[in-house]
Design an enzyme around this catalytic site. Structure first.
Site, short mmCIF file in Angstrom:
data_model
loop_
_atom_site.label_atom_id
_atom_site.label_comp_id
_atom_site.label_asym_id
_atom_site.label_seq_id
_atom_site.Cartn_x
_atom_site.Cartn_y
_atom_site.Cartn_z
N MET A 5 -4.46 18.91 1.69
CA MET A 5 -5.66 18.08 1.72
C MET A 5 -6.86 18.91 2.15
O MET A 5 -6.72 19.94 2.79
CB MET A 5 -5.46 16.91 2.68
CG MET A 5 -4.34 15.96 2.26
SD MET A 5 -4.21 14.54 3.32
CE MET A 5 -5.24 13.39 2.45
N THR B 39 -12.02 19.16 5.04
CA THR B 39 -12.85 18.09 5.58
C THR B 39 -12.08 16.81 5.81
O THR B 39 -12.56 15.89 6.42
CB THR B 39 -14.02 17.81 4.63
OG1 THR B 39 -13.48 17.50 3.34
CG2 THR B 39 -14.93 19.01 4.54
N VAL C 192 1.77 15.59 5.47
CA VAL C 192 1.04 14.81 4.48
C VAL C 192 0.25 15.75 3.58
O VAL C 192 -0.40 16.68 4.05
CB VAL C 192 0.08 13.80 5.15
CG1 VAL C 192 -0.77 13.10 4.10
CG2 VAL C 192 0.87 12.78 5.93
N LYS D 280 3.75 11.64 1.91
CA LYS D 280 4.26 11.93 3.25
C LYS D 280 5.76 12.18 3.15
O LYS D 280 6.50 11.36 2.60
CB LYS D 280 4.00 10.79 4.21
CG LYS D 280 4.46 11.09 5.62
CD LYS D 280 4.04 10.04 6.61
CE LYS D 280 4.48 10.40 8.02
NZ LYS D 280 3.79 11.57 8.56
N ASP E 277 1.33 3.04 15.94
CA ASP E 277 0.53 4.25 16.20
C ASP E 277 -0.91 4.02 15.76
O ASP E 277 -1.49 4.82 15.03
CB ASP E 277 1.14 5.44 15.45
CG ASP E 277 0.55 6.77 15.91
OD1 ASP E 277 -0.01 6.83 17.02
OD2 ASP E 277 0.63 7.74 15.14
#
Length: 952
Positions: free
Chosen positions: A699, A702, A710, A724, A815
C-alpha cells in the site's frame, strides 16, 4: 568583511552598555520588571512600552508607573496586570525579586501561557490581596510558602498543570474569600484542614484527579456560598455534614463517582439555588426534605441510579427552572403538580421508566422552553397548552406510547426549533402550520399512525434541515411540489407512507443529501432536473410505481453513493455513466423493465447479480451473457474486441510467470485452495485470485497498512481490493469459517465490505473493498466544519450499532481505533478490522480443549466486549472533537474540568455565538463522557448511544 563585522560588534556593545546604564540609573521597580520582561516571550510585543529612556534619573520618578499593566499609588507599585497579553515562558524566582514590591496589592498573570514552576518569591508579597495565575500552564508540585500571603483575599489558580497534593498551607490564609484550584492534576484527598477557613465564600476544586472520601469537615464552612468539587473520583457518598453549610447557594459535585443515597440533610441548605449531582452512582430516592429548598432554581440529578417516583417534595419548589432527572431508574407517573411550578423552563426526564399521562396543564403556568420525556412508557396525548407561552423550542417525546392527535397548539408554536415525536402511536392529521414555524430545523414524526398527507406549506419553514415522516402507513397524500425548494433541507424521509402522485421536479435542491421515499405508490417519471441536486448522497425510491427511463443526470451527480430504484416499472437502459461513477457504492435497479447491457466498470460489477435481477431484457455481467456480439462486447463492440485481443496477447506473455506463481502457492499450501464470495464480488475461482497476487503491491506510503499483513491487489476483472493474510491452525479452521462468513454477511454503509475469502488448511486471504482516502488517524487534523464532524461521529456510531444490535449473533469490533476507520471517495467513514481480533484469539485457542462458543456463532459476543467497544467509541469521539489532541483520553477526561475541555473545543471550532452548534458540541461531549465511564455496566449500549447522539 572583517571591518564590517568589527563595526557591528562595537555597535552592539555600545547599545548594551547604554541599556545597562539606563537600567542602573532607573528605579528598583523598573529594574525588576525589566528583568521579568527579559525572561518572557512576547511574540505580540504587548510590553513594547516597557523601557527606560537613556540618561540619568535625578528625580524619584518610577518609570514603570507609565507602563501598560502597572498601577501605582503614592510613588509605589500597587498593581501588576499582565492578563490576556499572550505571554509565555517561565518565571525564575532567582532573577525576578518580587519582594521589591512591598506595596503590591493585586497581581494578575491570567490568560497567558506561562509554564514551569510557580516562583516561591511571589509568596513574599505580604500585602497582596489578590493573586490570579489562572489559565496558564504552571506545573509541578505546588510550592511551600503560600501561608506568607497573610492578607490574601482572592487566590485563583484555575486551569494549570499542578500535580501532587493540594496545598494544605492555603488553609492558614484566614482572610481568603475565593479559592480556585480547579482544572489541574492534583491528586489525593481534599485536606480536612480545608474545613478551617473562616472567611471563605468560594471554593472550586473540580476537574483534578482527587480521590478518597470527601472530608465531612467541609461542613464547617459556614461562610461558603459557592462550592464546586466535582469531576474527580471520590470514594463513598456525600457527607451529611455538608447540610450544615448554611450560606451555600451553589453546590456542584457532578461526575465524581459518588455512591450511596443523597443525604436528607442537604434539605437544610435553604439558600441553595443550584444543585448539580449528575453523573454519579447515587441510589435511593429523592429525599423528602428537598421540599425545604425553597430557593432552588436548578436541580440536576441525571445519570445516576436514583429510583422511585418524582417526589412530592419537588412540587414545593416554586423557583425551580431546571429539573433534570434523565438517565436514572425512576418510575411512576409525573405528578400534576409539576405543571403548577410557575418558573419551570426545562423538564428533562428521558430514559427512565415513567408511565401514565403527562400533566395536562404542562406549559400553561410557566415559560416552558425544553421538554424531553423520550424513551419512557408514557401514554395519552400531548398536553394541549404545552406551547401556550410561545417559548418552547425543544419538544422530545419519542419512543413512548403516546396516542391521539397532535396538540393543536403546536401549529402556532413559532419558537419551535426541534420536534421529535417518532416511535409513538399518534394519529390524525398533522396540525403543523409551517408558515408559523420559521425557526424549525428538525422534525421527526416517523413510526406513528398519522394521516392527511404532508402539509402543503412545508416550504414556509426556511430553516428546516431534517424532515422524517417514514412508517406512517396511512399518511397518504402527495409530495408537495415546493418541497425541494427549501434552502437548507438536507434529509427528507417519507418511506412506507402510502404516498400517491408523481415525484415532483427537483428545481433548486442544492442542499439536500438524503431522499427516502421507498415503499409508497409514487408514479410518473424521475425528472431530469435531479441534476440540480449536487449534494445528493442517497436516494431510495424502491417499491413504487415509477416509470420512464433512468435519467442519465443521476449518474452524473458527484456525491451520489446509494441509488435504489428496485421494484418499479422503469424501462430503457441503465445509463452508461454509472460504470465510471467515482462515488457510487450501491446501485439497485432490480425488478423493473430495464433492457440492454449492464454498463462496464468495476463500480457496477461489484454490486452483484441481486442488484439487476428481475429485468428479463437486461444482460451482461454479472447476469447472463448477452446474445451475439453485443453480449460479448456491449454497445461498443469494436473497442471491446480490441481490448479482448490485447488481453489475450497479454495472457500469453503472462502465462509462464503466472503458472510458476500458482505452482508456488499450491506447493506451499499443503492443501487445496477454496474460494468463498459474498455479495458484491464476482464468482472468481481460487486460482483467479491467487494469480492476481503475483502483482501485489504494498500500500502507498501515504496510506500505511492496517497491519503488516495487509496489501492491495487487482483481481482479474480490474477490481482493486485490500488483502489481509491470516495464518491458521488446520485443527481450528473449521471453527473460524462460520465466523468469517458472519463478518462477510454484515452489510452496512459504514462497514467495510468483506467481498470474499480464499483459503486452504494453513492460510486465509480476506478480500475487502479498497478505500482510497486513508484512515481517521491520518485525517484527524484536517480542519472541518462542525456539521461534517458530527456526521462522521454519527456514521461511526451507526456502523458500530449495526454490529452490536442488528447482527445475530452480535459482533464485537474488538479493536476500534481511529486507524481502523477508513474513508471512501466521499469521505464517508467505514469501520474496518471488525471481528478480526476474535479470529486471532480463536486461532490461539487451537491447542486448548475447548473452543469459545462465541467464535463459532453459537452465542453472542459477551456484554463486556460490547461495552469495551462503547468505551473505544467514546475515545474516538473525543479525538474527533479535539482534532486529535485528546487520544486514549477516556480516563483523563474524567479528571479534567468539563468546563475547560468544552471551552477549548468550542474555541477550536470557532463557532462564535452560534448557540445551536455550541449546544450540539456540548451534547456530543456529554455522550463521549458517558461512553467512557469507568464501570462498563454504567456505559450506554450502542443503540442508546446512537439515540443520544440524535437527541439534541
Amino acid at each position: 568583511m572583517e571591518v564590517s563585522h568589527s563595526f557591528f560588534s562595537h555597535s552592539n556593545l555600545l547599545v548594551l552598555f547604554m541599556f545597562f546604564a539606563a537600567v542602573s540609573a532607573a528605579d528598583l521597580y523598573s529594574q525588576t520588571l525589566l528583568s521579568l520582561k527579559s525572561e518572557l516571550t512576547d511574540d505580540y510585543d504587548t510590553l513594547k512600552d516597557w523601557y527606560v529612556p537613556p540618561g540619568e534619573n535625578p528625580s524619584p520618578k518610577i518609570y514603570a508607573c507609565s507602563w501598560s499593566g502597572v498601577k501605582c499609588n503614592n510613588n509605589s507599585v500597587t498593581g501588576l496586570d499582565l492578563s490576556m497579553k499572550r505571554l509565555s515562558g517561565s518565571i525564575s524566582g532567582d532573577r525576578v525579586n518580587f519582594s521589591v514590591f512591598t506595596d503590591l496589592l493585586d497581581l494578575n498573570l491570567s490568560y497567558n501561557s506561562f509554564s514551569g514552576k510557580l516562583p516561591v518569591s511571589m509568596f513574599t508579597l505580604a500585602n497582596l490581596t489578590s493573586l490570579d495565575i489562572s489559565r496558564n500552564n504552571f506545573s509541578g508540585q505546588f510550592p511551600a510558602g503560600v501561608s506568607g500571603l497573610k492578607n490574601l483575599v482572592v487566590f485563583d489558580a484555575f486551569s494549570n498543570s499542578f500535580s501532587g497534593s493540594l496545598p494544605v498551607e492555603v488553609s492558614q490564609l484566614q482572610n481568603l474569600k475565593i479559592l480556585n484550584l480547579a482544572g489541574s492534576y492534583f491528586k489525593g484527598p481534599i485536606p480536612q484542614e480545608y474545613g478551617n477557613f473562616q472567611s471563605l465564600q468560594f471554593i472550586h476544586l473540580a476537574g483534578n484527579m482527587l480521590n478518597g472520601n470527601i472530608p465531612p469537615e467541609l461542613g464547617k464552612l459556614k461562610t461558603v456560598t459557592h462550592m464546586e468539587i466535582g469531576y474527580n473520583t471520590y470514594q463513598g457518598g456525600i457527607p451529611w455534614q455538608l447540610g450544615n453549610m448554611s450560606q451555600l447557594q451553589y453546590l456542584d459535585i457532578a461526575y465524581a463517582n459518588l455512591s450511596e443515597s443523597i443525604p436528607r440533610e442537604l434539605g437544610n441548605l435553604t439558600k441553595l439555588e443550584s444543585l448539580f449531582l449528575f453523573r454519579n452512582q447515587l441510589s435511593g430516592s429523592i429525599p423528602v426534605d428537598f421540599s425545604k429548598l425553597q430557593s432552588l432554581i436548578s436541580l440536576d440529578l441525571s445519570d445516576n441510579l436514583i429510583s422511585g417516583p418524582i417526589s412530592d417534595s419537588l412540587l414545593e419548589l416554586k423557583n425551580l427552572k431546571l429539573l433534570s432527572l434523565f438517565y436514572n431508574e425512576m418510575s411512576g407517573v409525573v405528578p400534576e403538580g409539576i405543571a403548577e411550578l410557575p418558573s419551570l423552563e426545562s423538564l428533562l426526564i428521558w430514559n427512565n421508566y415513567f408511565s401514565g399521562n403527562l400533566p395536562q396543564n404542562l406549559g400553561r403556568n410557566s415559560n416552558l422552553m425544553w421538554v424531553d420525556v423520550s424513551t419512557n412508557n408514557f401514554n395519552g396525548s400531548i398536553p394541549p397548552d404545552i406551547c401556550v407561552k410561545g417559548v418552547l423550542f425543544k419538544l422530545m417525546l419519542f419512543s413512548n406510547n403516546f396516542s391521539g392527535s397532535l396538540a393543536p397548539s403546536l401549529s402556532n408554536c413559532s419558537s419551535l426549533v426541534r420536534l421529535r415525536l417518532e416511535d409513538n402511536s399518534f394519529s390524525g392529521e398533522i396540525p403543523l402550520r409551517f408558515s408559523h414555524l420559521r425557526d424549525l430545523s428538525y422534525v421527526d414524526l416517523s413510526k406513528n399512525k398519522l394521516t392527511g398527507g404532508i402539509p402543503i406549506d412545508i416550504d414556509q419553514a426556511p430553516k428546516l434541515e431534517y424532515f422524517n415522516m417514514s412508517n406512517n402507513p396511512e399518511l397518504g397524500g402527495t409530495i408537495p411540489a415546493v418541497t425541494w425548494s427549501l434552502p437548507l433541507l438536507q434529509n427528507f424521509s417519507a418511506s412506507s407512507c402510502s404516498i400517491l402522485g408523481n415525484l415532483p421536479p427537483f428545481g433548486s435542491c442544492k442542499s439536500i443529501s438524503v431522499i427516502e421515499l421507498n415503499m409508497n405508490s409514487i408514479s410518473g417519471a424521475i425528472s431530469e432536473s435531479v441534476s440540480n441536486c449536487l449534494a445528493l448522497e442517497r436516494i431510495d425510491l424502491a417499491k413504487n410505481n415509477l416509470s420512464g427511463h433512468i435519467p442519465e443526470e443521476l449518474a452524473s451527480l458527484p456525491a451520489l453513493r446509494v441509488l435504489d430504484l428496485s421494484h418499479n416499472s422503469l424501462n430503457g437502459p441503465i445509463p452508461s455513466k454509472f460504470g465510471s461513477s467515482s462515488s457510487l457504492s450501491l446501485l439497485n435497479v432490480s425488478f423493473n423493465d430495464i433492457s440492454g447491457t449492464i454498463p462496464s466498470g468495476k463500480v457496477v460489477r461489484t454490486m452483484g447479480s441481486s442488484a439487476f435481477v428481475g429485468n428479463s431484457r437486461l444482460c451482461g455481467e454479472p447476469l447472463r451473457s448477452c446474445p451475439g456480439s453485443v453480449a460479448i462486447f456491449g454497445s461498443r463492440g469494436i473497442g471491446k474486441l480490441i481490448w479482448v485481443l490485447l488481453l489475450c496477447a497479454g495472457i500469453v506473455m503472462f502465462l509462464t510467470l503466472s503458472v510458476l506463481g500458482v505452482l508456488y502457492f499450491q506447493k506451499g499450501s499443503r492443501g487445496q485452495w477454496k474460494m468463498v464470495s459474498f455479495s458484491g464480488l464476482p464468482q472468481f475461482t481460487a486460482k483467479d485470485v491467487l494469480k492476481s497476487f503475483n502483482s501485489i503491491e504494498s500500500m502507498d506510503d501515504t496510506l500505511p497498512p492496517i497491519s503488516a499483513s495487509v496489501c492491495k491487489a487487482v483481481l482479474p476483472t480490474g477490481i482493486t481490493v485490500s488483502v489481509k493474510k491470516l495464518e491458521w491452525d488446520p485443527n481450528i479452521a473449521k471453527d473460524m469459517l462460520p465466523f468469517i462468513t458472519q463478518i462477510g454477511n454484515a452489510r452496512h454503509k459504514n462497514l467495510i465490505r468483506l467481498l470474499g475469502f480464499c483459503y486452504n488448511k494453513h492460510l486465509v486471504y480476506l478480500l475487502y473493498d479498497y478505500l482510497p482516502n486513508g484512515s481517521l488517524s491520518e485525517n484527524i487534523s484536517v480542519k472541518r466544519e462542525w456539521a461534517a464532524k458530527y456526521k462522521i461521529v454519527v456514521s461511526i456510531a451507526r456502523g458500530l450499532c449495526f454490529l452490536h444490535h442488528e447482527c445475530h449473533p452480535a459482533i464485537a469490533h474488538g479493536d476500534l481505533r481511529s486507524s481502523n476507520i477508513v474513508f471512501d471517495e466521499n469521505m464517508e467513514p467505514h469501520l474496518t478490522e471488525f471481528g478480526l481480533k476474535h479470529l486471532l484469539e480463536l486461532n490461539k485457542t487451537s491447542g486448548t480443549a475447548e473452543t469459545p462458543a462465541m467464535y463459532t456463532g453459537a452465542t453472542n459476543s459477551s456484554a463486556e466486549e460490547l461495552y469495551r467497544d462503547v468505551y473505544s467509541f467514546g475515545e474516538i469521539m473525543l479525538e474527533i472533537l479535539t482534532n486529535g489532541k485528546l487520544t486514549n483520553s477516556g480516563a483523563s477526561l474524567h479528571n479534567k474540568s468539563r468546563e475547560i475541555v468544552l471551552r477549548d473545543i468550542i474555541n477550536e471550532h470557532e463557532v462564535g455565538s452560534n448557540t445551536l452548534v455550541q449546544e450540539e458540541i456540548k451534547w456530543v461531549l456529554e455522550v463521549a463522557t458517558l461512553c467512557t465511564r469507568i464501570r462498563s455496566s454504567d456505559r450506554p449500549s450502542m443503540k442508546d448511544t446512537l439515540k443520544l447522539l440524535q437527541a439534541p
